[in-house]
Structures are given as C-alpha cells and as structure tokens.
Design a protein around this motif. Structure first.
Motif, mmCIF file in Angstrom:
data_model
loop_
_atom_site.group_PDB
_atom_site.id
_atom_site.type_symbol
_atom_site.label_atom_id
_atom_site.label_comp_id
_atom_site.label_asym_id
_atom_site.label_seq_id
_atom_site.Cartn_x
_atom_site.Cartn_y
_atom_site.Cartn_z
ATOM 1 N N GLY A 31 0.807 -1.213 0.000
ATOM 2 C CA GLY A 31 0.000 0.000 0.000
ATOM 3 C C GLY A 31 0.835 1.254 0.000
ATOM 4 O O GLY A 31 0.291 2.369 0.045
ATOM 5 N N SER A 83 -6.505 6.055 1.488
ATOM 6 C CA SER A 83 -5.358 5.891 2.381
ATOM 7 C C SER A 83 -4.484 7.133 2.279
ATOM 8 O O SER A 83 -4.710 8.014 1.443
ATOM 9 C CB SER A 83 -4.544 4.648 1.999
ATOM 10 N N PHE A 140 -4.573 -3.890 -8.461
ATOM 11 C CA PHE A 140 -4.171 -2.626 -7.850
ATOM 12 C C PHE A 140 -5.160 -1.536 -8.262
ATOM 13 O O PHE A 140 -6.001 -1.723 -9.156
ATOM 14 C CB PHE A 140 -2.751 -2.229 -8.270
ATOM 15 N N ASP A 141 -5.061 -0.387 -7.604
ATOM 16 C CA ASP A 141 -5.827 0.802 -7.959
ATOM 17 C C ASP A 141 -4.885 1.795 -8.621
ATOM 18 O O ASP A 141 -3.708 1.898 -8.242
ATOM 19 C CB ASP A 141 -6.457 1.434 -6.718
ATOM 20 N N HIS A 227 -9.853 0.320 -10.504
ATOM 21 C CA HIS A 227 -9.309 -0.949 -10.015
ATOM 22 C C HIS A 227 -9.107 -1.883 -11.197
ATOM 23 O O HIS A 227 -9.951 -1.950 -12.098
ATOM 24 C CB HIS A 227 -10.275 -1.585 -9.010
ATOM 25 N N ASP A 266 -1.740 2.346 -6.107
ATOM 26 C CA ASP A 266 -1.969 2.059 -4.694
ATOM 27 C C ASP A 266 -2.576 0.666 -4.547
ATOM 28 O O ASP A 266 -3.081 0.082 -5.510
ATOM 29 C CB ASP A 266 -2.912 3.111 -4.092
ATOM 30 N N ASN A 267 -2.509 0.133 -3.340
ATOM 31 C CA ASN A 267 -3.194 -1.112 -2.958
ATOM 32 C C ASN A 267 -2.855 -2.280 -3.891
ATOM 33 O O ASN A 267 -3.740 -2.945 -4.436
ATOM 34 C CB ASN A 267 -4.710 -0.892 -2.932
ATOM 35 N N ARG A 269 -1.997 -5.933 -4.832
ATOM 36 C CA ARG A 269 -2.336 -7.196 -4.177
ATOM 37 C C ARG A 269 -2.184 -8.342 -5.163
ATOM 38 O O ARG A 269 -2.617 -8.245 -6.310
ATOM 39 C CB ARG A 269 -3.780 -7.152 -3.661
ATOM 40 N N SER A 279 -13.112 -5.049 -4.343
ATOM 41 C CA SER A 279 -12.996 -3.701 -4.912
ATOM 42 C C SER A 279 -14.170 -2.810 -4.536
ATOM 43 O O SER A 279 -14.032 -1.585 -4.479
ATOM 44 C CB SER A 279 -12.866 -3.789 -6.443
ATOM 45 N N LYS A 283 -13.548 -0.590 3.411
ATOM 46 C CA LYS A 283 -12.353 -1.162 4.033
ATOM 47 C C LYS A 283 -11.992 -0.391 5.301
ATOM 48 O O LYS A 283 -12.087 0.831 5.338
ATOM 49 C CB LYS A 283 -11.196 -1.165 3.038
ATOM 50 N N THR A 304 -6.590 -5.338 7.738
ATOM 51 C CA THR A 304 -7.701 -4.565 7.186
ATOM 52 C C THR A 304 -8.891 -5.496 7.024
ATOM 53 O O THR A 304 -8.745 -6.595 6.475
ATOM 54 C CB THR A 304 -7.342 -3.950 5.821
#
Length: 464
Positions: A31, A83, A140-141, A227, A266-267, A269, A279, A283, A304
């Motif tokens: 993140g 975030s 990811f975003d 996303h 960001d984010n 995974r 998505s 969160k 999270t």
C-alpha cells in the motif's frame, strides 16, 4: 509497536501442519504506506548520493546524473485511494538537459540507467525479492494522466523466476564518456528472454527459468481511481524463487518516454485461486490482537477488514483478508476469514454486526473451524470486531482462537456520520445536524429529529 508472544508448551503451538509462507504470500509494503525515505540511485560506480524519496521495499527510478549534476525526480508520495499514501510516477525532463526525458517507474528490484551525454541510452531493473508462491494475477488501484496528444501507454511488468541470470559488461551509470561496466545479476530483459542493446554474454545457473510473466499496457487516462486485475501468463509448473514487479508511467521497454505522462498506483495485491473481489467493499485498516487457548500471541498486528453490503436489506459479507498467525517464527498465512450474510442493524447511531459460519476451511483446507462474528461500527467510522474461531479438526480438544480487531473507515451503514467532537468549553454554541450529517440553521428547523452538538456533549432533539 507490534508485539509477539511465544506460547511455551501450548497445545495450540502443535501446529503440526506443515505451515509455509507460500499459501497467500503478498508483496511487501503493497500500500506504499511504510518507511518513505531518501532514495540512493544505484549505479555501477557505487553512487552514495541521495535524490528524491522512495517507499520502503520499493525503489523509484530517481536519477542521480553525473555526481549529482543532472539529478532528476520522477516519482513521489501522493494521496492514496482511501489511504494516506500512494506512489506517483511521471516522466520528467532531465534537470540539466531538458530535451532528455527520464522515465518514471517503481520496482521491487534496483532501477538503473546509462547514458553518454544524452545518447546511447539504456536502463531497466535488476534483481527482485524472494518469493515462492504461484499467484494467478496482480490487482491494484490506479490513476493516470496523459500529456496533450500522447498515446504512450503506461506499463505493468511482473515476472516470477528461479535460478540466477548474469550478464557481463553492462554499462550501469551516466557519464561524459565510457560508463563503468558491471556484471548485472537477474536483469529484467535476460529473465524475460528479450534482446539487450547494451551488455555482453548472458549465462544462467542450471534450471534457471522464467516461470510466469506480465507485460501489460494501460492505454487510457483515468482521472479517478480505477481498479484493475491482470492475470499472470504461466510458462512452467516449477516453484518460483524470486519475483519482481514494475509500474511505469510510460512504455517501460522504450527509450523514448513522453514528458509529463504519469501513473499513480496504490493497494497492490497478488490474487490467488479462491480469492474474493473486495474492490466494492468498505475497508477498515487497523490492528489485530490474537489469543490462542487464552494466551495472547500477537498484539498490534496490522490488518484490514472489508464489508460488502448486499442488495438484501440488513445483510452484508465480512472478510478479513490474508489472515495469518505470527508467533515469532515468521508469518504463517492461513487465508481469508469470510463470513457471508452477516446481519446488521442500527441502534443509537451505531451499526451492530453478527454472523456465523460452520466448518469453514483455512490453510488450503487443512484447518476446519467454526467462526462467530460480533462487532460494531459507529458514526465516526470506528470499527470494533470480535472474531471467535474454534479450530475443530485438531484430533483432540477444539482450540479457541480469539481475534479482536480495531480500525477506522467509513461510518456504519445507516448511521448519520456525525460523531461527538470535543469543544473548547461547555459554553460553545449549539450546532444542529440532520440525520444525514448536514449542518442546519438553528432558526429554520422544520419538524423532525436532529442531532445537537454543544461543546463535548452530543444529543438528539425532536422539533415539533
């Protein structure tokens, strides 16, 4: 501070299952929230000067130039997707030679570049991090901007491999003439089987191979967060030893990046078979306290939780992704804790959640447990959840695992979103809000229910 406790002689430590760190292995600092610090660009001349910043475990392709002359920034911390932090990458003009465009990318390996007075350009990434799992995709975003008239794509490159690749005589710095050569280990193009413009012969250890790869282009601009999930192409059934992931503001394998194109990420995974799409979920980042057989084994463990509200009123799905136990021997990933069709109801501006699942399977179906969920989320978004996990297939007495979560995010479903806020003194002017959290003019209140904040006191009134 994160704390861990050892269970001496506890039956729960008889995790005689062969735990390994491969089941749901994730990337470090995915993140980009942790350990942003000064960046020291790598060069074959052993540069020690810093320029720009970079997130922990990742390196942005900041350029140091020649002894600091021509140092160029191509990435920085940005506001994240729900975030505090994301990484923003951009192609930028060299600080001395404006016609020379420096590519912006971030990698788990080491970025490098070479140039001779703006000519004979080359670069990329070498190395990566240890990794032994086989994810099916990366998610990811992102947001993206394009310079006027540009059709250059942004690029996502990822690859898993085993063994070691070594290329001789690769020029690895920027110089007035004759950049210093080096033997480069695990260069991206070597692993991916691509031609190289610079460098000598490539050798590899016995059994070295590229196991899976991604080379994906993002072509459209995105002003708001989007996303995306990109699948790996698997080339081998072998177990990986290392992974590298690269996000680039432009065409990563090109030597002609376009100025001002940017990519914010960001984010990140890794996605595995059986994972759940979160998505659209609300969160709540926070921490876990974990007890096993009434012994506290972990405290302040980052986590999270995610809640997805269903079309059916009063129902939602709860997920604690990538749950793991860490009792001082390293993380033991168990998988996702999922409780479907959780009931929720609002009382006194607090949303209460309750749910149960029987015979739930964790750790690749080797652990069977009954799970009870009970928790609340208030109008300020403070989430307090208790997850009782009763491990039933131990071959002896069931083992209780108590997981307590505290975090913050969006207000609970159906709450007003207005929370008590401390005032300087009890003589503060009363403020009036409707149930949607909108502040109202005290002299123009229509009949109905309102929330009143006066100093440190929050109450409800009915206007007739």
């Amino acid at each position: 501070m994160k704390k861990f406790y050892t269970i001496a002689g506890s039956a729960a430590l008889a995790l005689s299952l062969s735990f390994s760190a491969t089941a749901q292995q994730q990337l470090p600092n995915a993140g980009f929230e942790e350990d942003w610090g000064a960046c020291t660009p790598w060069t074959s001349s052993n540069n020690t000067k810093t320029h720009g910043t970079t997130p922990g475990s990742w390196t942005i392709s900041q350029v140091i130039g020649i002894g600091g002359f021509g140092a160029t920034t191509v990435g920085e911390k940005a506001e994240g997707c729900d975030s505090e932090s994301a990484v923003k990458l951009y192609n930028n003009s060299n600080s001395l030679v404006k016609t020379q465009i420096v590519p912006g990318y971030v990698t788990l390996g080491k970025p490098w570049s070479t140039s001779v007075l703006g000519k004979e350009n080359d670069g990329g990434t070498w190395g990566g991090v240890e990794f032994t799992a086989r994810p099916k995709a990366i998610a990811f975003d992102y947001k993206r901007t394009l310079a006027n008239g540009s059709d250059e794509p942004a690029t996502v490159v990822a690859y898993l491999w085993k063994g070691t690749y070594t290329q001789k005589d690769v020029p690895g710095d920027i110089a007035m003439k004759d950049p210093k050569n080096c033997d480069m280990v695990d260069r991206d193009r070597n692993i991916l089987g691509m031609e190289t413009a610079k460098g000598g012969a490539v050798t590899k250890t016995d059994g070295a191979e590229c196991i899976a790869k991604i080379n994906y282009q993002i072509k459209e601009a995105a002003a708001e967060w989007k996303h995306i999930e990109i699948p790996f192409e698997y080339l081998s059934e072998a177990t990986p030893e290392k992974i590298n992931v690269i996000f680039s503001a432009g065409d990563y394998f090109s030597t002609a990046p376009v100025k001002d194109n940017s990519l914010t990420v960001d984010n990140v995974r890794l996605v595995y078979e059986g994972d759940i799409d979160l998505s659209a979920a609300d969160k709540y980042p926070g921490t876990l306290t974990i007890e096993m057989n009434d012994d506290v084994i972990a405290e302040d463990q980052p986590a999270t939780v995610a809640i997805t509200y269903l079309d059916e009123d009063g129902k939602c799905d709860f997920v604690l992704p990538n749950f793991s136990l860490d009792i001082g021997m390293g993380p033991m990933p168990l998988g996702n804790i999922v409780v479907k069709n959780v009931s929720y109801a609002v009382e006194n501006n607090v949303t209460h959640y309750t749910g149960t699942v029987k015979d739930f399977k964790l750790y690749e179906d080797q652990i069977v447990a009954d799970i009870d969920l009970d928790g609340t989320i208030d109008s300020a978004g403070k989430a307090v959840m208790t997850i009782n996990v009763m491990w039933t297939n131990t071959g002896a007495e069931p083992v209780p695992i108590l997981v307590k979560f505290n975090g913050e995010g969006k207000p609970g479903k159906g709450t007003s979103g207005v929370a008590s806020i401390d005032a300087d003194n009890e003589e503060a002017v009363a403020e009036y809000y409707n149930l949607q959290g909108v502040r109202m003019n005290a002299g123009n209140l229509t009949p109905g229910l309102y929330i009143v904040r006066k100093g440190t006191v929050v109450s409800k009134i009915i206007v007739k």
